[in-house]
Design an enzyme around this catalytic site. Sequence first.
Site, PDB file in Angstrom:
ATOM      1  CD1 TRP A 365       0.995  -0.059   2.859  1.00 59.42           C
ATOM      2  CD2 TRP A 365      -0.821   0.994   3.703  1.00 59.42           C
ATOM      3  NE1 TRP A 365       1.425   0.286   4.266  1.00 59.42           N
ATOM      4  CE2 TRP A 365       0.059   1.092   4.327  1.00 59.42           C
ATOM      5  CE3 TRP A 365      -2.027   1.610   3.835  1.00 59.42           C
ATOM      6  CZ2 TRP A 365      -0.101   1.557   6.049  1.00 59.42           C
ATOM      7  CZ3 TRP A 365      -2.116   2.396   5.063  1.00 59.42           C
ATOM      8  CH2 TRP A 365      -1.064   2.201   6.075  1.00 59.42           C
ATOM      9  CG  ASP A 366       4.901   0.778   0.932  1.00 58.40           C
ATOM     10  OD1 ASP A 366       4.231  -0.236   1.115  1.00 58.40           O
ATOM     11  OD2 ASP A 366       5.830   1.059   1.645  1.00 58.40           O
ATOM     12  CD  GLU A 504       2.515  -5.033   8.260  1.00 62.71           C
ATOM     13  OE1 GLU A 504       3.829  -4.736   8.644  1.00 62.71           O
ATOM     14  OE2 GLU A 504       2.554  -5.369   7.316  1.00 62.71           O
ATOM     15  CE  LYS A 625       6.087  -3.159  10.961  1.00 61.74           C
ATOM     16  NZ  LYS A 625       6.123  -4.134   9.801  1.00 61.74           N
ATOM     17  CD  GLN A 626       2.940   0.545  10.047  1.00 62.22           C
ATOM     18  OE1 GLN A 626       3.582  -0.285  10.065  1.00 62.22           O
ATOM     19  NE2 GLN A 626       2.586   0.873   8.751  1.00 62.22           N
TER      20      GLN A 626
HETATM   21  C1  BGC Z   1       5.013  -1.664   6.975  1.00 63.74           C
HETATM   22  C2  BGC Z   1       3.809  -1.602   6.098  1.00 63.74           C
HETATM   23  C3  BGC Z   1       4.445  -1.286   4.664  1.00 63.74           C
HETATM   24  C4  BGC Z   1       5.633  -2.217   4.431  1.00 63.74           C
HETATM   25  C5  BGC Z   1       6.477  -1.584   3.239  1.00 63.74           C
HETATM   26  C6  BGC Z   1       6.064  -2.609   6.787  1.00 63.74           C
HETATM   27  O1  BGC Z   1       7.150  -2.455   7.673  1.00 63.74           O
HETATM   28  O2  BGC Z   1       4.325  -2.125   8.261  1.00 63.74           O
HETATM   29  O3  BGC Z   1       2.742  -0.788   6.564  1.00 63.74           O
HETATM   30  O4  BGC Z   1       3.703  -1.422   3.682  1.00 63.74           O
HETATM   31  O5  BGC Z   1       6.690  -2.072   5.545  1.00 63.74           O
HETATM   32  O6  BGC Z   1       6.961  -0.390   3.384  1.00 63.74           O
END
Ligand code: BGC
Length: 808
Positions: A365-366, A504, A625-626
């Site tokens: 989804w970046d 995540e 995590k984020q």
């Molecule tokens: C993040 C995801 C992201 C992926 C690639 C992961 O660490 O949790 O949100 O899409 O990295 O950048």
Amino acid sequence: MESIDKNFNTTDRQLIYEGYNPEEEPLREALCTLGNGYFATRGAHESTTDDSIHYPGTYIPGGYNRLESNVRGQIIENEDLVNWPNWLPLTFRYTEDEVWFSPDTVELTTYRQILDLKTGTLTYIHEFMDDRGRKTRIESMRFIHMGKRHLASLRWRLTPLNWSGDIIIRSALDGRVSNNLVARYRQLNGNHLQPLKTGYSTENIIYLKVRTVQSDIHLAQAARTEVFDADDSPAAAKRITRQEEAYIAQDLFLSCRKNHPLYVEKVVSLHTSRDVATSESIYQSTNSLVKAPRIDTLYTMQKRAWKHLWERFDHRVEDHKQTQKILHLHAFHLLQTISINSIDLDTGIPPRGLHGEAYRGHIMWDELFVFPFLNYRLPVLTRSLLMYRYRRLDAARNAAREAGYKGAMFPWQSGSDGREESQSIHLNPLSGRWVSDITHLQRHVGAAIAYSIQQYYQTTDDKEFLYFFGAELILEIARFWCSLAEYNPDKKRYEIKGVIGPDEYHTAYPSSERQGIDNNAYTNIMAVWVLKYALKTLDILDTPRREELCEDLQLSPAELQLWDEVSRKMFVPFMEDGIIAQFEGYDQLKELDWVTYRTKHGENLRLDRILESENDSVNNYKASKQADVLMLFYLFSSAELRSLFERLEYPFDPDLIRRAIDYYRSRTSHGSTLSRLVFSWVQARSDRDSSWKAYEKALVSDFRDVQGGTTPEGIHLAAMAGTLDIMQRCYSGVEVRDDVLYINPHLPEDLHELSFRIRYRSHWMDLTINRTSLRICFEGGWGNPVTIEADGERFTFSEKGSKTISFT
Ligand code: BGC
């Protein structure tokens, strides 16, 4: 921000490393990657191969191959972005029985590595002495051509400083490579290539052709190696061509004279069977080398191509040279990964650039963090990247059907053909255990695609894209959300169960066997937004297209009615104090002892790995995590959120945003580089100081490799583009609503003046923003007049002109 001047020490467009430090090589290689959107090669020294220090990887967008691996008796399949043959090899030795030169085989007295962002070149300057006391200087310069996408060049200026004598120069193409960069993947099969052919077409042009063993992509490289004296006359050289499986080299035997430089020129061409306007790849590669000019001419063209790119992509941040330097680095790597050269390549946004092998180059989804930046600079590129999704719409439809849903279910990780590519098990490097991976339950990726289409359309007004492609994508994604939502008569609300949110970490309830969590607030609200926008999209389209789509997709009034209902009755979990809960039941989880974990493991924690290695699980804790809930404030303005809440008949307290930020700030581990970015954005209006602090941290994510070893596996493209976008849209307050471009800046205390160009609806304009004024220089274009509103003043530009608005 801690000083970065150690590396950016001469001009603001050069990244300079003094001295050779094997330990730092993996990071330097990622940060010194060169590319042009058609292919990219890590900044490994040309005299090295894959060993414990170096890793000269070469990647092409969309160049995937799948392989089976046997992990402790279990057969698993993964699709990887393939590491293609190494075109770099260039080295020399004095005599047949001496070792080949590399930074590891000589005593270096000078070593300087310079990445020049202005021209897209990587230079090494070395002076060294061998064990017989011979001193030599080599200035090496390489580039991957931004203007001629199939070409790359490498030039040496080799000067014997205290000796005269014979040397042997070796120039090679090396296909004996595998995918071997990421330590966690090394137990998996990484042998993607089958050698097909090596040979030479003329005396000075060698070639190598390989294919991927499963996806059958053919790729040929050709190399033209020539040596010239200081007066530019060809140096007399005997050549011997050596061939073995997947490898071809030319040895050139030359005589050197003390203090007389020799110029070695290696021009390389790379073609694949995925190209358009092409014939067979060996023919194309060798033929383009026959026609390619000498390096000086190629270099002049390269400088011009980058100059034009910088004119579009520059940022000027007054009084903040460090920020500006890193922003340049970020724009540079973005443009090397995707550029106008990628436009016909059927690629999306690889999260780790073309700079390494993490996440196997899958598309996630970046793009949500990258497209908004591109929309205001090179929107035609966003359009082509969105087409990557459109071409995989059928795969997403099939995935939805197979899972028992309707519409289009896009995969969390996407590769060649659009099927789900997320790994089923992964290795936790901390515990050494292979653990099950169900992150594919991040269904929110589909909402990100719909949101990106809306953003693109809003910025560009590209009706044709919406008409033929975008609308169909949005409708099918909406249909999926509607079918995923279940009505709960007790709550009198719709629910979405068994998913994973952007966070995540939370993949299940504590000790539960059931996969996923329920009613992730971000997912549910995004579903509402998609359904609402899908209904609006039908209104935007003209009658023939609306009827056509409803007929093709068999969208009945009853189904649309249901979309409307679901979008008004979706459940959103709240905690006792009215703060949005990350998901239902989040408030029942335990608090983590953050102080202990941070003291032991540092600021950016991968708690999933840490806790699993302690036989615990992050599922048990209020630990993200984020940003997850906060993503809502990243994507939507307070007014947009209010309107969504009103639609859902939930109360909306404007203070809710601030309270949610405070709550989740202390429960976020920043285990992803996306995290600080989002925190910086969401605090920009309410807490400028914290926003800027988070921004500074996001800014150095890759430069300082803050996640502790992830950057060598590939840069974090979304964090790079996101930091550019915060300047472009957030601090500057640039936003398009209802065909009006609003500019309402809100600079952090530390930022005094910011200027950049944006392209809006086919017009270029230069914006200069400081605390007291905004200056818009409208460069005049050929699009229709556009309406701009700044500080409450509205005006229309159609032709060249400028306007200064003083803030009151
Ligand atoms: C993040 C995801 C992201 C992926 C690639 C992961 O660490 O949790 O949100 O899409 O990295 O950048």
